[in-house]
Design an enzyme around this catalytic site. Sequence first.
Site, mmCIF file in Angstrom:
data_model
loop_
_atom_site.group_PDB
_atom_site.id
_atom_site.type_symbol
_atom_site.label_atom_id
_atom_site.label_comp_id
_atom_site.label_asym_id
_atom_site.label_seq_id
_atom_site.Cartn_x
_atom_site.Cartn_y
_atom_site.Cartn_z
ATOM 1 N N LYS A 181 4.894 8.151 -5.191
ATOM 2 C CA LYS A 181 4.837 9.612 -5.267
ATOM 3 C C LYS A 181 4.975 10.185 -3.861
ATOM 4 O O LYS A 181 4.391 9.681 -2.915
ATOM 5 C CB LYS A 181 3.502 10.042 -5.895
ATOM 6 C CG LYS A 181 3.231 11.542 -5.919
ATOM 7 C CD LYS A 181 2.319 12.082 -4.832
ATOM 8 C CE LYS A 181 1.207 11.215 -4.375
ATOM 9 N NZ LYS A 181 0.451 11.800 -3.208
ATOM 10 N N ASP A 189 -4.025 12.729 -8.931
ATOM 11 C CA ASP A 189 -2.584 12.551 -9.108
ATOM 12 C C ASP A 189 -2.245 11.893 -10.435
ATOM 13 O O ASP A 189 -1.068 11.675 -10.735
ATOM 14 C CB ASP A 189 -2.015 11.665 -7.982
ATOM 15 C CG ASP A 189 -2.019 12.357 -6.631
ATOM 16 O OD1 ASP A 189 -2.112 13.593 -6.597
ATOM 17 O OD2 ASP A 189 -1.933 11.651 -5.610
#
Length: 296
Positions: free
Chosen positions: A10, A138
């Site tokens: 990410k 996340d």
Amino acid sequence: MGRSAFAPAKVNLFLHVGAPGEDGFHPVCSLMAFADIGDRVSTFEAEALALRVAGPFAQELAGEGDNLVLRAARALIAEARRPVAPMGLSLEKLLPVASGLGGGSSDAGAALRLLRDTLELKIDDIRLEALAGSLGADGAACLWGAPALAQGRGERLSPAPGLPPLDAVLVNPRTPVSTPEVYRRFDADGRFGEVTAPAAPEAFEDATELAAWLAVQRNDLEAAAIAVSPPVGAVLETLAGEPEALLARVSGSGGTCFALCASDIEAESLAERIEAMAPDWWVRRCRLGGPWPDPG
């Protein structure tokens, strides 16, 4: 033969962080994209739930007896509310640990997707996303690995603007950075950001246009990450000084930095030069976007 799922890195293209609320959590606003490089989670036959970790960064997880992959598996089995066949999981750890690339959350997301499909569990996407979100800020975004604008604690997801093909270089000084420590420094500095979503076009035509828009945005944790780990600052300064870098920024709470480039040729050239300049750094050329296909 076991099945496998891809756990992409990410990257926070920007990360705006507000003042903590009464519950101690910071509201955020972040545009996330995902790389075509990452870890892999696979299944194998086992008599009980178990985890094997291999890969170049496996040793850095040696002390984590309750890895996020195991926590995700246990949460999914509990959510199923029925007996399930025992299953072993293997994690090929190719991303640096504590690196601002959401590796743990992405590994957990891959495990959730993989086990739901392998065990044929009737758990819908909404319930699966809630499980992923319960494992970390996340988690929801990393479950799907698709570009998204994340708000709230990171659990409120909305579609990202249309992103062009994004060639990038990721660089990590191989120094783990503690997210709690970065937030402690951030709170001590008291320089909290505005977390209202910035105005953006429906889509960006190319990497140059996107980089110009991102240059007006920020990573509010960047200064704190550099203060906690000065090698991160050295990486950022190096990338920012190279001609191929349209934009250089810290991802998440560090310590990985990324540079956006105009094409794969520029990205390849930049990666090769950084590797020659700093052979001890972890350097990877990649494409940002997502979602990327699972290998099956």
